[in-house]
Design an enzyme around this catalytic site. Structure first.
Site, mmCIF file in Angstrom:
data_model
loop_
_atom_site.group_PDB
_atom_site.id
_atom_site.type_symbol
_atom_site.label_atom_id
_atom_site.label_comp_id
_atom_site.label_asym_id
_atom_site.label_seq_id
_atom_site.Cartn_x
_atom_site.Cartn_y
_atom_site.Cartn_z
ATOM 1 C CE LYS A 82 -3.524 -0.723 -0.393
ATOM 2 N NZ LYS A 82 -4.186 -1.195 -1.639
ATOM 3 C CB THR A 83 4.207 2.179 -0.180
ATOM 4 O OG1 THR A 83 4.844 1.066 -0.821
ATOM 5 C CG2 THR A 83 4.084 1.922 1.308
#
Length: 871
Positions: free
Chosen positions: A603-604
């Protein structure tokens, strides 16, 4: 008579009895110390029993006594602090070799001139259980401040010291050790070394024993003192003395034990290096005693002697009937010294009756005695398994060998097998393991190749596909070493190995030893029988070790009981070791391993980076996984146990191995505890890319991701409840909390990767910059990787206002963007959660800023903003 008078007389009587008792004790001790025990030497033994004498030294006044405190194991870590002269000094390497053989942790420091010492405690706990000085003079010559610090630590934490004094041409003939009631005599030529039976540290070493003959070299140091704190451990006579060592002649202590009565610190001092085998034996005992047995191995030693190549060998080198009878006699003789000893015979049935008439008769005599031995299968034709590229061919070969075994009464249920030349065991040939289990039900094998042949002390075991793989040891006997007088280097080299040399040390330092020998070693001069009979005799003469043998499956279970941490393998690159390449399938290539990894965290923006990388003509990703899509997830989970063949099958063959860049993206690698070590072992030169965003945003994004995938905990609890929950809480809620919060400990995880990879191999990308200006970031990525040709991302990317992020620009103005699951819209984070996470990550962000400063990297905008909040 008054009561007082009676009490006085009783007291005088009691005092007299106590004095008489003490005197008798002293006389008895003196008798044993000076006279020792006289026992007959075993016939043919090169050593003999000897008397031991107390040390005679110049008298001087004893200092105030301070009894050494008992060891406090709970207050120190079981780690040795080792001060060496240089990184490559021979004695330092010998010390490390023994510590590593015992699987004892150590921290090596080059001893500075002033005696500076590293931090000794951590939060009130001692970091070291034992201190060793390669050069005791560096300890003696420390400045007062550092010496006081070290000795205060030793007294407070019950830590002991081992030191070595190695004389040189500039050493004075006689001197005093600064601060100790101890004299040193240097550059002595000594002979007839023996063990003092009164030495308290003795555990493995047996006394009294004598090593007759001159000690190696003429640079020995002896220690002299009449202080009660010093106890001689090894004693020797000067070479000029007439006759063997005697308590009536001069004796010198080459090893002394300081009982700690002088200053509360126990020490053991050696008057030379570890080249002399008895010094090695006493050093092992000293480490055990001074660490309170925390750095000690059991007295039990398990040995298994494999005889490979039964029925295999050139005419004239094989066993005849008399050799087989001698083998049975040797086995019976060894059973008196090694409990349950049984030779373990490995056979290739195709070569039965292919020798001379006398040797064929030997084959038949061996088969008539089949029940007396243990047996294990080689390949039918003694071919290397890695040359067979399909399982069915291996199964066919093994079936022929099994038919032969059943026909001739050879047991087939031992569950143990060995591959010729260790082929297919490691590096793993999956077809071999599958065929072994199918035909023979194999549970155990062994190899000397894991992780590498040398150094032997680094050999380890592992479990793969349900088969336990044990480390195998060499004993100096090979197919060509069949005559005593023609032994490489001369027969004295074999005897030296047996009597205190490499073979003896293998037994001493390994709780379990599987020795590889060959059929030819038991014919001809029968060197195999000679070696193990004399080895067992020597071990029993000089040590208290308990020798025994177990069947292979029991031995394997015992091994992994002792070393459970070795159950999981650590795969290496087969192309980095020539021996491994030689026993690895020619159909396999290391070109199928990645040159760089995108390690996350999740989730980056790792999927966006993945797609941008694929736009480059020289960058190739792994093939998709049916379960984890574009991610292989090899280094961080159970997939790792499927082996490197499974992993490499995910990568296509590059058209140009030098210019093409294979890579994989698995975002779970970032916070995995296992992934850094595993990746560094298999692809040590690989480069790493990680992306960092505000950890609070990352945690919230993961929570929303789980909600979209209908995670029950994410649907039942709101975000604030998830991140603030404590004990007790449902397990699924705690799991979700960890997955939200733990990956955001950025500095912790990056430091773990940097413990295995150089800083030059790591690129940290600012996730905000990747989202706002991907072309600039991709230019930086290309420079970091060194990939060519340069790809112009400014012309290849366009911003899609509907999606809200950058997409690939295709022909005709069309675009290729991330899938529907990316860029998903969800409500903003509530202020309470934002405030909680800002505080939760404050210390982690401070550590990240320090790390980035150390790496010379700028702080991303989100980190600068978070750091300002903490002021």
């Amino acid at each position: 008579m008054s009561l007082t008078l009676k009490l006085r007389r009783s007291f005088r009587t009691l005092t007299g009895l106590l004095a008489a008792s003490c005197l008798a004790s002293v006389l008895v001790s003196a008798y044993f110390l000076y006279s020792g025990h006289s026992q007959e030497a075993a016939p043919g033994d090169t050593t003999a029993r000897a008397e031991c004498a107390d040390l005679k030294g110049p008298p001087f006044r004893p200092l105030a006594l301070k009894a050494a405190r008992p060891a406090g194991p709970s207050r120190t870590d079981p780690t040795v602090l080792l001060f060496v002269e240089s990184q490559y000094s021979q004695l330092g390497q010998d010390i490390i070799a023994i510590l590593e053989s015992g699987r004892f942790r150590h921290h090596m420091v080059i001893a500075p001139g002033k005696g500076d010492i590293p931090p000794l405690t951590d939060n009130g706990r001692g970091k070291y259980v034992l201190v060793i000085y390669e050069n005791i003079l560096k300890y003696v010559g420390m400045d007062a401040w550092n010496r006081e610090l070290l000795e205060k630590y030793c007294v407070e934490y019950s830590v002991s010291i081992i030191g070595f004094h190695k004389a040189n041409e500039n050493s004075p003939p006689s001197s005093r050790l600064k601060g100790f009631p101890l004299s040193v005599l240097s550059n002595l030529a000594l002979k007839d070394c023996f063990v003092n039976p009164q030495a308290p540290l003795l555990r493995i070493a047996r006394a009294p024993r004598v090593q007759q003959g001159p000690l190696p070299g003429q640079d020995w140091t002896a220690f002299q003192s009449n202080h009660s704190t010093y106890q001689p451990v090894l004693l020797s006579a000067p070479q000029g003395a007439q006759g063997p060592a005697s308590p009536r002649g001069p004796l010198y202590a080459t090893v002394v034990q300081d009982l700690g009565l002088h200053d509360g610190i126990q020490r053991v001092l050696f008057g030379n290096n570890l080249n002399f085998w008895l010094h090695k034996l006493i050093f092992v005992d000293a480490v055990s005693f001074l660490s309170g047995k925390r750095l000690a191995l059991s007295l039990d030693r398990y040995i298994l002697v494999d005889i490979d190549d039964i029925f295999v060998g050139k005419e004239g080198t094989r066993m005849n009937v008399q050799d087989v009878k001698a083998l049975l006699e040797t086995q019976n003789l060894l059973r008196a010294q090694v409990a349950n000893f049984t030779f373990n015979l490995g056979f290739s049935g195709k070569f039965y009756h292919t020798g001379t008439a006398e040797e064929d008769a030997g084959d038949d005599r061996l088969l008539r005695s089949a029940a007396a031995f243990w047996w294990f299968p080689h390949m039918w034709s003694h071919m290397q398994p890695h040359l067979f590229h399909n399982e069915s061919s291996l199964v066919e070969q093994m079936a022929l060998n099994k038919e032969f075994a059943l026909e001739h009464g050879i047991p087939t249920d031992m569950g143990y097998a060995v591959a010729p030349h260790h082929s297919g065991v490691y590096p793993v040939h999956m077809q071999l393991y599958a065929a072994w289990k199918k035909v023979w039900g194999i549970q155990v094998t062994s190899t000397e190749e894991y992780p590498h042949l040398k150094p032997a002390r680094h050999r380890r075991g592992f479990i793969h596909d349900g088969i336990m793989v044990l480390p195998r040891q060499t004993c100096g006997l090979f197919t060509h070493t069949i005559f005593y007088k023609e032994y490489p280097g001369g027969p004295q080299e074999l005897d030296k190995s047996i009597r205190g040399g490499e073979l003896f040390l293998t037994i001493l330092l390994n709780p379990i030893s599987i020795f590889m020998t060959h059929l030819s070693n038991y014919g001809n001069d029968r060197l195999g029988s000679y070696t193990f009979v004399n080895l067992a005799k020597f071990v029993q003469s000089w040590t208290n070790l308990r020798l025994q043998t177990l069947p292979p499956t029991q031995l394997a279970r015992k091994y992994f009981e002792l070393f459970p941490e070795q159950r999981d393998p650590l795969w290496q690159n087969p192309c980095d070791d020539k021996r491994h390449r030689d026993i690895w399938s020619r159909e396999k290539t290391c070109d199928h391993l990645p040159k760089f990894l995108v390690i996350g965290p999740q989730k980056t923006g790792t999927t966006a980076l993945y797609l941008f990388l694929l736009m480059h003509p020289s960058i190739i990703s792994n093939l998709p996984s049916p379960r984890t899509f574009e991610e292989v997830q090899f280094f961080n989970g159970n997939n790792y146990h499927k082996g490197i063949d499974w992993y490499m099958d995910f990568f296509p063959t590059p058209s140009n191995a030098s210019s093409d860049f294979l890579f994989e993206k698995s975002a779970n690698y970032f916070h995995s505890e296992e992934a850094p070590r595993r990746a560094a072992s298999l692809v040590p030169k690989a480069k790493l890319i990680t992306i960092l965003i505000d950890p609070s945003d990352r945690a919230y994004s993961w929570y929303q991701h789980q909600r979209s995938h209908e995670d029950p905990a994410a649907l039942r609890f709101n975000f604030y409840e998830v991140i603030t929950t404590g004990e007790p809480a449902p397990s699924d809620l705690r799991t979700l909390q960890r997955r939200c919060l733990v990956p955001g400990w950025y500095a912790v995880h990056i430091e773990r990767w940097l413990a295995h990879f150089a800083t030059s191999q790591l690129l940290i990308i600012d996730g905000q910059q990747l989202r706002a200006d991907p072309a600039t970031v991709m230019d930086e990525v290309q420079r970091f990787l060194g990939v060519t040709p340069h790809y112009n991302y400014s012309e290849a990317l366009t911003f899609d206002p509907q999606k809200g992020f950058w997409c690939q620009l295709l022909e005709g103005g069309r675009t290729k963007c991330l899938g529907k699951s990316k860029g998903r819209k969800y409500p903003p984070m509530d202020p309470e959660s934002r405030a909680f996470l800002s505080g939760y990550y404050r210390d982690h962000n401070v550590e990240l800023s320090k790390l980035l400063h150390r790496l010379g990297q700028p702080l991303p905008a989100w980190l600068r903003q978070e750091l300002r909040k903490g002021r």
